[in-house]
Design an enzyme around this catalytic site. Structure first.
Site, PDB file in Angstrom:
ATOM      1  N   LYS A 108       0.821  -1.217   0.000  1.00  0.00           N
ATOM      2  CA  LYS A 108       0.000   0.000   0.000  1.00  0.00           C
ATOM      3  C   LYS A 108       0.854   1.266   0.000  1.00  0.00           C
ATOM      4  CE  LYS A 108      -4.537  -1.293   1.560  1.00  0.00           C
ATOM      5  NZ  LYS A 108      -5.603  -1.062   2.537  1.00  0.00           N
ATOM      6  N   LYS A 137      -5.278 -10.072  -5.345  1.00  0.00           N
ATOM      7  CA  LYS A 137      -6.532 -10.457  -4.688  1.00  0.00           C
ATOM      8  C   LYS A 137      -7.627  -9.432  -4.983  1.00  0.00           C
ATOM      9  CE  LYS A 137      -6.486  -8.061  -0.347  1.00  0.00           C
ATOM     10  NZ  LYS A 137      -7.375  -7.873   0.735  1.00  0.00           N
ATOM     11  N   LYS A 185     -11.298  -4.120  -1.937  1.00  0.00           N
ATOM     12  CA  LYS A 185     -12.131  -2.910  -1.968  1.00  0.00           C
ATOM     13  C   LYS A 185     -11.351  -1.746  -2.540  1.00  0.00           C
ATOM     14  CE  LYS A 185     -14.083  -3.792   2.443  1.00  0.00           C
ATOM     15  NZ  LYS A 185     -12.858  -3.609   3.216  1.00  0.00           N
TER      16      LYS A 185
END
Ligand code: AQP
Length: 334
Positions: A111, A196, A199
């Site tokens: 991230k 994966k 969201k």
């Protein structure tokens, strides 16, 4: 009765990976154990976001969890920020964790890579410790999560064991409860099957949202990446060499409660597999959407569930926090 804890972030639209990797196990567990399920709104602050969206997203997520089948008579559903002990224990655990072990967390690496590590919020770095606090506060035996949380669960266990050996037995050391491989443990993005489904994914086309309508689901499944080989035996379950089609097979197998190898054996070409998969997903999400609309028309009833959930959670969490404060030599105000 074993104690179960798990959480979900109210960031973005919940998706099929959340349902198949986590939430359906929460529903299955709710009458087997003493279950605490949490909308982890503080975790959502680790990345940039809009305050109004966070506020709405928290209520939406709680409503969706109830619509999917959580029963407030059987489990405790609450919002993380309503129980201040989460952040209080997190500090004690930040003073237990090392910078080195947090640096090894792959989610932080992934991230923070997007906007550069220098600019990443410090909370993104320390959020696995807050997650450990979430879990340890409830004397949790089992944590039902998807495979992506395996590393964070290992960290939680390490922190609990380190704290216990430093200060005396304080925390229960929890076990991760991850679906078996190929049964929803890691649902992949339909456009990029090496990543994966998430969201925070950049490709809306790769993620099946639980609020998607039938046409959208059909379109996304139809356009899912498979591979060039569409010969008569194109449908095979082999995640290493055929990740796209294996993900579709796994999705159908998980929904039908079958082995992916058996599902693959029913098909030859992609078209039929995709048509059956779209139908199965629609049949899975439509009743949830109907229940959602009915619950959302009475937001006061969801608020009431969250209020009573927070009250019950607070009681358990405060007792654990008091034990931890005492162990390290702090005093709680009387
Ligand atoms: N693709 C997935 N397959 C199986 N399980 C999954 N989970 C998430 N994605 C998959 C599980 O869902 C629970 C809630 O996780 P989350 O709130 O972190 O959901 P997310 O989609 O992963 O959300 P974000 O905001 O995009 O966060 P990142 O990408 O940082 O994880 C967990 O039990 C998770 O394992």
């Amino acid at each position: 009765m074993s104690r179960v804890f798990s959480g979900i972030q109210p960031t973005g639209e919940p998706h099929l990976g959340n349902l198949l990797g986590a939430v359906r196990w929460w529903i299955a567990d709710q009458r087997q154990g003493d279950c605490f399920y949490c909308v982890v709104d503080l975790h959502a602050l680790t990345i940039p976001g809009d305050p109004a969206e966070l506020r709405n997203g928290t209520l939406t997520m709680a409503t969706l969890l109830l619509a999917a089948g959580l029963d407030p008579e059987a489990c405790t559903l609450f919002v993380q920020s309503h129980v201040p002990a989460h952040t209080q224990l997190a500090w004690l655990l930040e003073c237990t964790a090392s910078v080195g072990e947090l640096r090894r967390m792959t989610q932080f690496k992934d991230k923070s890579a997007r906007g550069g590590e220098e600019a990443a919020r410090a909370g993104l770095f320390t959020y696995p410790v807050l997650m450990a606090a979430d879990i340890l506060l409830y004397d949790t035996d089992r944590v039902p999560v998807g495979d992506d949380q395996r590393q964070h669960l290992e960290l939680t266990r390490d922190l609990a064991q380190r704290f216990n050996s430093r200060y005396g037995e304080t925390f229960v050391v929890p076990e991760a409860s991850i679906p078996p491989a190929g049964r929803g443990d890691r649902i992949m993005d339909l456009q990029d099957p090496d990543k994966k489904m998430s969201k925070s994914s950049e490709s809306a086309q790769g993620t099946i949202g639980l609020f998607d309508d039938p046409k959208t689901i059909e379109r996304k499944v139809k356009r899912a990446v498979t591979d060039a080989d569409d010969g008569p035996d194109a449908v095979r379950y082999h995640p290493a060499t055929k990740p796209g089609v294996s993900n579709l097979v796994e999705l159908l197998a998980t929904i039908q409660g079958r082995r992916p190898e058996d599902v693959a054996a029913d098909y030859t070409r992609y078209g039929a597999l995709k048509a059956d998969l779209a139908e199965a997903i629609i049949a899975l999400v439509e009743p949830i959407q109907v229940a959602y609309r009915s619950l959302a028309s009475e937001p006061g009833s969801v608020d009431a569930v969250l209020r009573s959930g927070a009250k019950r959670a607070e009681g358990v969490a405060r007792a654990t926090l008091a034990r931890a404060y005492e162990a390290v030599g702090l005093t709680l105000p009387t």
